[in-house]
Design an enzyme around this catalytic site. Sequence first.
Site, PDB file in Angstrom:
ATOM      1  CG  HIS A 127      74.841 -63.055  29.316  1.00 24.97           C
ATOM      2  ND1 HIS A 127      74.929 -62.326  28.149  1.00 24.97           N
ATOM      3  CD2 HIS A 127      73.806 -63.899  29.159  1.00 24.97           C
ATOM      4  CE1 HIS A 127      73.962 -62.717  27.332  1.00 24.97           C
ATOM      5  NE2 HIS A 127      73.269 -63.674  27.919  1.00 24.97           N
ATOM      6  NE  ARG A 141      68.309 -57.434  26.560  1.00 23.76           N
ATOM      7  CZ  ARG A 141      68.109 -58.739  26.809  1.00 23.76           C
ATOM      8  NH1 ARG A 141      69.103 -59.612  26.745  1.00 23.76           N
ATOM      9  NH2 ARG A 141      66.897 -59.166  27.125  1.00 23.76           N
ATOM     10  CD  GLU A 154      76.305 -65.453  26.721  1.00 23.37           C
ATOM     11  OE1 GLU A 154      75.793 -66.277  27.494  1.00 23.37           O
ATOM     12  OE2 GLU A 154      75.689 -64.988  25.747  1.00 23.37           O
TER      13      GLU A 154
HETATM   14  C1  BG6 Z   1      72.119 -66.315  26.258  1.00 26.27           C
HETATM   15  C2  BG6 Z   1      71.238 -67.510  26.012  1.00 26.27           C
HETATM   16  O1  BG6 Z   1      73.111 -66.640  27.189  1.00 26.27           O
HETATM   17  O2  BG6 Z   1      71.319 -65.261  26.781  1.00 26.27           O
HETATM   18  C3  BG6 Z   1      70.119 -67.126  25.073  1.00 26.27           C
HETATM   19  O3  BG6 Z   1      72.004 -68.590  25.472  1.00 26.27           O
HETATM   20  C4  BG6 Z   1      69.349 -65.940  25.616  1.00 26.27           C
HETATM   21  O4  BG6 Z   1      69.256 -68.239  24.890  1.00 26.27           O
HETATM   22  C5  BG6 Z   1      70.324 -64.805  25.895  1.00 26.27           C
HETATM   23  O5  BG6 Z   1      68.374 -65.543  24.680  1.00 26.27           O
HETATM   24  C6  BG6 Z   1      69.673 -63.553  26.492  1.00 26.27           C
HETATM   25  O6  BG6 Z   1      68.891 -63.873  27.570  1.00 26.27           O
HETATM   26  P1  BG6 Z   1      68.011 -62.782  28.295  1.00 26.27           P
HETATM   27  O7  BG6 Z   1      67.256 -63.507  29.368  1.00 26.27           O
HETATM   28  O8  BG6 Z   1      68.964 -61.771  28.868  1.00 26.27           O
HETATM   29  O9  BG6 Z   1      67.131 -62.164  27.250  1.00 26.27           O
END
Ligand code: BG6
Length: 283
Positions: free
Chosen positions: A159, A55, A261
């Site tokens: 991301h 995260r 991203e």
């Molecule tokens: C973003 C998406 O790229 O990632 C969101 O557009 C999503 O919809 C976010 O909530 C986080 O995703 P995750 O799977 O890491 O909780």
Amino acid sequence: MTVDTTNKTKVVLTKGSSSAEIFLFGATLTSWIVGGKELIFLSRKAKLDGTKAIRGGVPIVFPQFGTVEDSSLPQHGFARNSFWTWLGIISDTADEVQVKFGLNQSNIDPQLGKLWEHTKDFELQLTVTLNDNKKTLAMKINVQNTGNNDNFKFTALLHTYFKINDITKVEIFGLKNSMYHDKVLKKSGLLEGNEALKIDKETDRVYSLNENSIGFNFNEGKIVIKKFGFSDVVVWNPWIEKARSMADFDDEEYKEMVCVEVGAVSKSVSVSSTNSFEAVQEL
Ligand code: BG6
């Protein structure tokens, strides 16, 4: 030492006053420090033991962005949930160090791998370039179709979680006049009218962006994101309610991060047999 691989879980790059850390799990870059200042957000609650996608940092989304109706792949695919192979140092000069990581079928949990029809036919490489003279960090992905199927398709995205100290001060530039899909409102075909996008609520938007440069200002400075080969930009902040629902994210951390991203996600990328796709983000 410019490239430190003594820690079995991550590779640490140092060049002058710049440094970066990349975990083998997900090839997720979790830190980029320039002149003593950390620019990448990593949640205090992030799992770093390979039990969950990290995260924060720059998880690599591949071969699927989000969830897709007729696909059983988990949200954002399997690259961020797999241990990558360290492919070593590509170059190391006075100003710059460049390293590479790779992912193919041998890295993927077979249960996950069987959820994508091209698992046996891909080679994904991530090249990270840290330059202390230019104070830049470049991340390049290369996806090769190693099989003989010309119908090889995927979506991919870097991301990136940026570390900021006050979300209310963030202004994102370069999106004006772009079309976007709002995942919160579940609406497509929207046109961005703001010169500077501010974040004051849950925000989850996929912009189709022709421009190769996006910038954002935050309290402490300015970051310019350059993209090459990527067609889209996702802007994400979970805000209050969603932050509370995430086990690996502190309730108040939405104030300290914004995800901008770059990716190829609004339509799939097709790569014919033995060819490859390459795209770069430079910060
Ligand atoms: C973003 C998406 O790229 O990632 C969101 O557009 C999503 O919809 C976010 O909530 C986080 O995703 P995750 O799977 O890491 O909780």
